[in-house]
Design a protein around this motif. Structure first.
Motif, PDB file in Angstrom:
ATOM      1  N   TYR A 263       0.841  -1.199   0.000  1.00  0.00           N
ATOM      2  CA  TYR A 263       0.000   0.000   0.000  1.00  0.00           C
ATOM      3  C   TYR A 263       0.878   1.252   0.000  1.00  0.00           C
ATOM      4  O   TYR A 263       0.665   2.184  -0.785  1.00  0.00           O
ATOM      5  CB  TYR A 263      -0.945  -0.026   1.215  1.00  0.00           C
ATOM      6  N   MET A 264       1.896   1.267   0.872  1.00  0.00           N
ATOM      7  CA  MET A 264       2.753   2.454   0.965  1.00  0.00           C
ATOM      8  C   MET A 264       3.527   2.679  -0.345  1.00  0.00           C
ATOM      9  O   MET A 264       3.645   3.808  -0.810  1.00  0.00           O
ATOM     10  CB  MET A 264       3.749   2.323   2.138  1.00  0.00           C
ATOM     11  N   VAL A 265       4.033   1.606  -0.936  1.00  0.00           N
ATOM     12  CA  VAL A 265       4.788   1.755  -2.194  1.00  0.00           C
ATOM     13  C   VAL A 265       3.865   2.290  -3.288  1.00  0.00           C
ATOM     14  O   VAL A 265       4.236   3.178  -4.061  1.00  0.00           O
ATOM     15  CB  VAL A 265       5.448   0.413  -2.592  1.00  0.00           C
ATOM     16  N   SER A 266       2.630   1.781  -3.325  1.00  0.00           N
ATOM     17  CA  SER A 266       1.713   2.233  -4.389  1.00  0.00           C
ATOM     18  C   SER A 266       1.362   3.714  -4.212  1.00  0.00           C
ATOM     19  O   SER A 266       1.003   4.390  -5.162  1.00  0.00           O
ATOM     20  CB  SER A 266       0.435   1.398  -4.394  1.00  0.00           C
ATOM     21  N   ARG A 267       1.466   4.206  -2.977  1.00  0.00           N
ATOM     22  CA  ARG A 267       1.154   5.622  -2.725  1.00  0.00           C
ATOM     23  C   ARG A 267       2.392   6.505  -2.915  1.00  0.00           C
ATOM     24  O   ARG A 267       2.309   7.719  -2.780  1.00  0.00           O
ATOM     25  CB  ARG A 267       0.606   5.786  -1.284  1.00  0.00           C
ATOM     26  N   HIS A 268       3.544   5.917  -3.179  1.00  0.00           N
ATOM     27  CA  HIS A 268       4.789   6.695  -3.348  1.00  0.00           C
ATOM     28  C   HIS A 268       5.516   6.256  -4.611  1.00  0.00           C
ATOM     29  O   HIS A 268       6.516   5.543  -4.551  1.00  0.00           O
ATOM     30  CB  HIS A 268       5.690   6.535  -2.103  1.00  0.00           C
ATOM     31  N   PRO A 269       4.998   6.710  -5.783  1.00  0.00           N
ATOM     32  CA  PRO A 269       5.555   6.255  -7.057  1.00  0.00           C
ATOM     33  C   PRO A 269       7.048   6.538  -7.185  1.00  0.00           C
ATOM     34  O   PRO A 269       7.781   5.776  -7.823  1.00  0.00           O
ATOM     35  CB  PRO A 269       4.772   7.038  -8.106  1.00  0.00           C
ATOM     36  N   GLU A 270       7.527   7.624  -6.539  1.00  0.00           N
ATOM     37  CA  GLU A 270       8.964   7.950  -6.657  1.00  0.00           C
ATOM     38  C   GLU A 270       9.791   6.844  -5.991  1.00  0.00           C
ATOM     39  O   GLU A 270      10.883   6.498  -6.457  1.00  0.00           O
ATOM     40  CB  GLU A 270       9.259   9.347  -6.100  1.00  0.00           C
ATOM     41  N   ILE A 271       9.258   6.257  -4.929  1.00  0.00           N
ATOM     42  CA  ILE A 271      10.003   5.188  -4.251  1.00  0.00           C
ATOM     43  C   ILE A 271       9.914   3.902  -5.072  1.00  0.00           C
ATOM     44  O   ILE A 271      10.880   3.152  -5.195  1.00  0.00           O
ATOM     45  CB  ILE A 271       9.437   4.998  -2.833  1.00  0.00           C
ATOM     46  N   GLU A 272       8.751   3.699  -5.673  1.00  0.00           N
ATOM     47  CA  GLU A 272       8.602   2.510  -6.511  1.00  0.00           C
ATOM     48  C   GLU A 272       9.620   2.557  -7.659  1.00  0.00           C
ATOM     49  O   GLU A 272      10.258   1.542  -7.982  1.00  0.00           O
ATOM     50  CB  GLU A 272       7.183   2.426  -7.053  1.00  0.00           C
ATOM     51  N   GLU A 353       5.175  11.356  10.342  1.00  0.00           N
ATOM     52  CA  GLU A 353       4.029  10.765   9.630  1.00  0.00           C
ATOM     53  C   GLU A 353       4.365  10.448   8.177  1.00  0.00           C
ATOM     54  O   GLU A 353       3.585   9.819   7.480  1.00  0.00           O
ATOM     55  CB  GLU A 353       2.815  11.714   9.668  1.00  0.00           C
ATOM     56  N   GLN A 354       5.531  10.926   7.720  1.00  0.00           N
ATOM     57  CA  GLN A 354       5.843  10.720   6.296  1.00  0.00           C
ATOM     58  C   GLN A 354       6.591   9.412   6.052  1.00  0.00           C
ATOM     59  O   GLN A 354       7.403   8.991   6.880  1.00  0.00           O
ATOM     60  CB  GLN A 354       6.676  11.878   5.785  1.00  0.00           C
ATOM     61  N   PHE A 355       6.315   8.821   4.901  1.00  0.00           N
ATOM     62  CA  PHE A 355       6.974   7.579   4.485  1.00  0.00           C
ATOM     63  C   PHE A 355       8.285   7.964   3.810  1.00  0.00           C
ATOM     64  O   PHE A 355       8.288   8.413   2.663  1.00  0.00           O
ATOM     65  CB  PHE A 355       6.041   6.838   3.513  1.00  0.00           C
ATOM     66  N   ARG A 356       9.387   7.849   4.545  1.00  0.00           N
ATOM     67  CA  ARG A 356      10.689   8.267   4.002  1.00  0.00           C
ATOM     68  C   ARG A 356      11.729   7.191   4.285  1.00  0.00           C
ATOM     69  O   ARG A 356      12.492   7.282   5.247  1.00  0.00           O
ATOM     70  CB  ARG A 356      11.134   9.580   4.648  1.00  0.00           C
TER      71      ARG A 356
END
Ligand code: HEM
Length: 435
Positions: A263-272, A353-356
């Motif tokens: 879920y988190m990866v799909s919400r962060h295309p730059e990380i994907e 709270e940020q996914f980093r």
């Protein structure tokens, strides 16, 4: 400090609200709210137990309870519910018996010992990805929550039973353990179904014993383990409790971590994109060592477990009195340490709270986050399966990313369901897309 001095000490602050933390669906939301008001330690009266519980979110005090003064603490609230499922396995046992079992089991989870399972982990994930690729070709979505639960279950079962799992499935006409992945409630009905699994396990044990069969799996290792002091092996009941413990502890947590990860990866295309680039740089054929060497994959896992720690509530009960943060702790009190709160503590984390994932890339990250990052707890009762879990998750992520992208197509927002593990409130649906 004498008893009079202790008595004169003020109690920690806390809300007038009374509830049994962990028993209500809104427990976590309430803890977050009270943490914002009261900070590093607060008191909640538990009507179920008739005592106070203390919610502790300071790394030094967490260290005190889990490590420095761990002998003063047993496992706390919620453990009785786990006992119904796991008997006296190492997740719930205490004292000398726990120590004996832990010493017998721990060596089988050392890095060197679990390497033998890595190829099997790749195979299981490749089979899952092959199915997802068929869905990608036909445009059909996949239920990632259900599928990662099944693959982590299959991995731990194959690690325990190796080829006997197939034999068992063909005699019974299906995998008898699937109920563990399919049934999400952990109630009495589930406990009854779960107990039925003991019989087939005992049958495998007896067959191996009578025929002198040794296999390269955890069951054979547990059967051959000896208490160093007495030279005794485990009794059948002990053996079965430990096997049941590994099945439950070894699959739900990893599954919940992977579910949140996608879920988190799909919400962060730059990380994907970065993940893809890192996986694409691996030269073919991929090896276990090359998979495990990808730092970014590890950081994405670490960051997911920070924001959504499957073990969101660690509970301990004080045997004797103690002092935490200058507050007196009466014997019998429950100490609740929530990795969820610690992992988002604004004093220790920037933009918590940020996914980093890159926050884990710093050279000093491990030291800096020592007692504010506790997905696998710390101290003598830390997760015995940590290395196994991390390897299994890293392998899963790389095998998927190499072949597919997963586009989230389910409902928003995705709520949390804080039960024994921190699950998503509903199953997550994704559309797999071929790369
Ligand atoms: C992402 C995956 C996992 C997470 C987040 C996780 C987390 C935890 C946590 C928080 C505890 C401590 C509970 C407490 O002290 O109250 C624990 C204990 C334990 N875990 Fe894990 N775990 C994971 C995977 C695994 C796996 C794969 C296995 C086995 C194959 C495993 C086996 C155990 C056992 C047996 C204990 C009890 C240890 C003891 O009390 O001596 N876990 N785990």
């Amino acid at each position: 400090m004498n008893p009079q001095e202790k008595q004169a000490m003020p109690l920690p602050p806390g809300p007038p609200d009374q509830f049994d933390v962990g028993d209500t669906d809104d427990s976590l939301v309430k803890l977050v709210t009270y943490f914002e008001s009261y900070g590093d330690i607060f008191r909640i009266y538990s009507p179920g137990r008739g005592t106070d519980s203390y919610v502790v979110s300071h790394p030094d005090w967490a260290k005190h309870v889990l490590v420095t003064n761990h002998r003063n603490y047993t496992k706390g609230v919620g453990i009785n519910r786990v006992k119904v499922l796991l008997g006296n396995g190492i997740m719930v046992s205490e004292g000398d018996f726990w120590r004996r079992q832990r010493l017998m089991i721990q060596p089988f989870f050392h890095k060197r010992a679990i390497r033998r399972f890595y190829e099997m982990m790749i195979e299981c994930n490749q089979a899952l990805v092959d199915r997802w690729m068929e869905n990608a070709s036909s445009g059909k979505p996949v239920d990632v929550t259900e599928d990662v639960s099944e693959v982590t279950l299959e991995i731990i079962l194959r690690a325990i039973f190796s080829e006997d799992l197939n034999a068992l499935a063909s005699t019974i006409g299906g995998n008898p353990f699937l109920v563990v992945a399919k049934e999400s409630a952990r109630d009495l009905r589930f406990a009854a179904q779960f107990r039925n699994l003991k019989k087939p396990i005992l049958a495998i044990v007896e067959q191996r014993r009578s025929k002198g069969i040794q296999r390269p799996d955890l069951l054979s290792m547990l059967m051959s383990a000896r208490d160093k002091r007495t030279g005794e092996s485990m009794q059948d009941k002990e053996l079965i409790d430990e096997v049941m413990t590994l099945i439950v502890a070894g699959h739900e947590t990893s599954a919940s971590g992977l579910n949140w990860l996608w879920y988190m990866v799909s919400r962060h295309p730059e990380i994907e994109l970065k993940l893809r680039a890192a996986v694409d740089r691996l030269s073919a054929p991929m090896t276990v060592d090359s998979i495990l060497s990808l730092d970014l994959v590890r950081h994405v896992i670490d960051e997911t477990l920070r924001l959504y720690p499957p073990g969101w509530l660690i509970t301990r009960r004080a045997i004797g009195g103690d002092v935490l943060g200058g507050f007196p702790i009466a014997p019998g009190s429950d100490i609740l340490i929530s990795p969820y709160l610690l992992h988002r503590h604004p004093r220790y984390w920037q933009q918590p709270e940020q996914f980093r994932p890159q926050r884990f890339a710093a050279a000093d990250a491990k030291e800096r986050y020592r007692f504010v990052y506790l997905p696998f707890v710390a101290g003598p009762r830390h997760c015995v399966g940590e290395t196994f879990a991390l390897a299994e998750m890293q392998i899963h992520v790389v095998v998927v990313i190499r072949n597919l992208a997963l586009r989230y197509i389910g409902k928003e927002p995705v709520g949390m369901e804080p039960r024994v593990n921190l699950r998503t409130a509903h199953n997550l649906m994704f559309q797999p897309v071929l790369r």
